[in-house]
Enzyme design. Structure first.
Site, PDB file in Angstrom:
ATOM      1  N   TYR A   1       1.185  -1.264  -0.106  1.00 29.02           N
ATOM      2  CA  TYR A   1      -0.225  -0.053  -0.238  1.00 29.02           C
ATOM      3  C   TYR A   1       0.798   1.421   0.524  1.00 29.02           C
ATOM      4  O   TYR A   1       1.633   1.934   0.945  1.00 29.02           O
ATOM      5  CB  TYR A   1      -1.005   0.317   1.109  1.00 29.02           C
ATOM      6  CG  TYR A   1      -1.970  -1.695   1.053  1.00 29.02           C
ATOM      7  CD1 TYR A   1      -2.144  -1.715   0.179  1.00 29.02           C
ATOM      8  CD2 TYR A   1      -2.334  -1.249   2.533  1.00 29.02           C
ATOM      9  CE1 TYR A   1      -3.092  -2.957   0.035  1.00 29.02           C
ATOM     10  CE2 TYR A   1      -3.265  -2.241   2.863  1.00 29.02           C
ATOM     11  CZ  TYR A   1      -3.437  -3.289   1.133  1.00 29.02           C
ATOM     12  OH  TYR A   1      -4.333  -4.413   1.125  1.00 29.02           O
TER      13      TYR A   1
ATOM     14  N   HIS B   1      -0.051 -12.217   0.733  1.00 26.31           N
ATOM     15  CA  HIS B   1      -1.031 -11.279  -0.133  1.00 26.31           C
ATOM     16  C   HIS B   1      -1.764 -11.694  -1.181  1.00 26.31           C
ATOM     17  O   HIS B   1      -2.937 -11.418  -1.001  1.00 26.31           O
ATOM     18  CB  HIS B   1      -0.043 -10.005  -0.463  1.00 26.31           C
ATOM     19  CG  HIS B   1      -1.056  -8.472  -0.537  1.00 26.31           C
ATOM     20  ND1 HIS B   1      -0.310  -7.440   0.032  1.00 26.31           N
ATOM     21  CD2 HIS B   1      -2.095  -8.149  -0.903  1.00 26.31           C
ATOM     22  CE1 HIS B   1      -1.558  -6.266  -0.559  1.00 26.31           C
ATOM     23  NE2 HIS B   1      -3.116  -7.439  -0.505  1.00 26.31           N
TER      24      HIS B   1
ATOM     25  N   GLY C   1     -16.802   1.188  -1.953  1.00 29.40           N
ATOM     26  CA  GLY C   1     -17.595   2.352  -1.702  1.00 29.40           C
ATOM     27  C   GLY C   1     -18.848   1.909  -2.876  1.00 29.40           C
ATOM     28  O   GLY C   1     -19.596   2.783  -2.274  1.00 29.40           O
TER      29      GLY C   1
ATOM     30  N   SER D   1     -13.019  -5.078   1.912  1.00 32.62           N
ATOM     31  CA  SER D   1     -13.765  -4.004   0.584  1.00 32.62           C
ATOM     32  C   SER D   1     -15.236  -5.209   0.641  1.00 32.62           C
ATOM     33  O   SER D   1     -15.873  -5.051  -0.245  1.00 32.62           O
ATOM     34  CB  SER D   1     -13.883  -4.681  -0.887  1.00 32.62           C
ATOM     35  OG  SER D   1     -12.184  -4.077  -1.298  1.00 32.62           O
TER      36      SER D   1
END
Length: 386
Positions: free
Chosen positions: A115, A181, A265, A260
């Site tokens: 990130y 990851h 969003g 998520s």
């Protein structure tokens, strides 16, 4: 409405009201509207860190188990504070948010080498240093030089290199939960799990996790070093893991971390067909699900959640998160946010308890909705295998 449903709603509203009182009187957030943004952040951060460690420990937060690791019922996805969300917020504001989170009932922070890369760990490390021992820190390894576009790299020597860098960036001497990851097909899973096992024996890592791993990979890893948690994208727009990985987690006693959970969003309605993305700092512009036509087609999901929430004092995001948590007791969502108000909104979703009838009825309606648009394409799709 039946008595049980009325009781559920009353309990939710009472808990929310109590939490709201804490939000108003627990810090300086709502009393600094005439000051500059930096002064606001400094005052919020000072208020948070002046509280005692004992108060943080005894905060009445709902918790869940990831394997044998107990965490707050929700975690905080920190990625968007520095990466992939079109804008990068003011650093002091993000530190203030990160420091406020435990007093709102959250002790589980999720970051990663990739990130930024690296910048997110640095931000999180600075923010949580005053109360590091009171929280759970999760980070990840798995990419060449920490850059997803550069490809995968889970060689044992690379894992060790990443851990040393992460320890420095996070200002700590141990990582609570270390994820691979993405599964690297060029490195035997036994070597990956074995390396993490060694790091656990050395005290640098406490728990092993995997992200976007297949059932086969999880089984191989778990046979070498018990896997505490599996992290995968899971939301009402991405439910594939219900068919395999979540079932395996239940069978093996592994926790499931849903990243998520409100689909970056999209499920909130905050994103619509007119949304513009920064091409230099947002992966959503390239994802099929976030293209205008697909957003419009999928909007029926938002309408369904809104209709349910409007009758119960819940936002669309709260319904979506509460529904995920109702599926299994070992599911821990980690919604990301850069806004304190949204953090509180998300956490309040943990207080809502469905009764059996309303959960069945809502799920029946949701199952009728066919989501269009793949979640990934190209390299990201190949790295997740879906």
């Amino acid at each position: 409405m039946d008595n049980q449903n009325s009781s559920n709603r009353r309990n939710f509203l009472v808990k929310s009201a109590v939490a709201s009182t804490g939000l108003i009187f627990g810090g300086a957030l709502l009393s600094t509207s005439c000051n500059s943004s930096d002064k606001k952040s400094e005052r919020i951060a000072t208020t948070s860190t002046n509280k005692s460690d004992k108060e943080m420990k005894t905060h009445n937060r709902p918790t869940r188990k990831l394997g044998n690791l107990e965490v707050s019922a929700q975690g905080l996805g920190c990625m968007g504070m520095t990466y992939h969300r079109s804008f990068i917020p003011n650093k002091k504001d993000m530190i203030a948010l990160l420091r406020k989170a435990p007093y709102l009932g959250m002790n589980f922070y999720d970051t990663a080498e990739a990130y930024g890369p690296l910048t997110n760990e640095v931000l999180v490390g600075e923010a949580v240093q005053p109360f590091r021992k009171e929280i759970i820190l999760a980070t990840k390894f798995g990419f060449k030089d920490g850059v997803p576009k550069a490809g995968l790299d889970s060689r044992p020597e690379r894992i060790r290199q990443v851990v040393e860098t992460s320890l420095k960036n996070l200002r700590t001497d141990y990582i609570d939960l270390l994820y691979q990851h993405r599964v690297d097909p060029n490195v035997p899973m036994e070597d990956v799990a074995g390396t993490v096992k060694d790091l656990i024996q050395e005290g640098k890592v406490l728990h092993f996790g995997m992200s976007e791993a297949s059932v086969e990979s999880i089984k191989k890893a778990h046979a070498v070093q018990p896997v505490t948690a599996v992290q995968s994208e899971y939301s009402l727009m991405t439910r594939e893991r219900e068919k395999d990985v979540i079932q395996l987690c239940e069978e093996l006693g592994i926790g499931f971390v849903a990243y998520s959970p409100i689909s970056r969003g999209l499920i909130t309605g905050y994103i619509n067909e007119r949304t513009k993305y920064n091409p230099d700092n947002d992966n959503r512009q390239d994802l099929p699900r976030y293209q205008a036509d697909n957003i419009i087609t999928n909007w029926k999901l938002i309408d369904t959640l809104k209709a349910f929430g409007d009758q119960r004092g819940l936002t669309v995001a709260q319904v979506a998160i509460a529904w995920l948590m109702a599926q299994k007791p070992f599911i821990v969502p980690i919604p990301g946010t850069t806004k304190l108000a949204h953090l509180q909104e998300n956490l309040w979703a943990s207080n809502y308890q469905f009764d059996n009838q309303e959960l069945t009825e809502l799920t029946t309606e949701l199952n009728k909705i066919e989501i269009v648009g793949d979640r990934y394409t190209g390299l990201m799709k190949s790295q997740t295998g879906k």
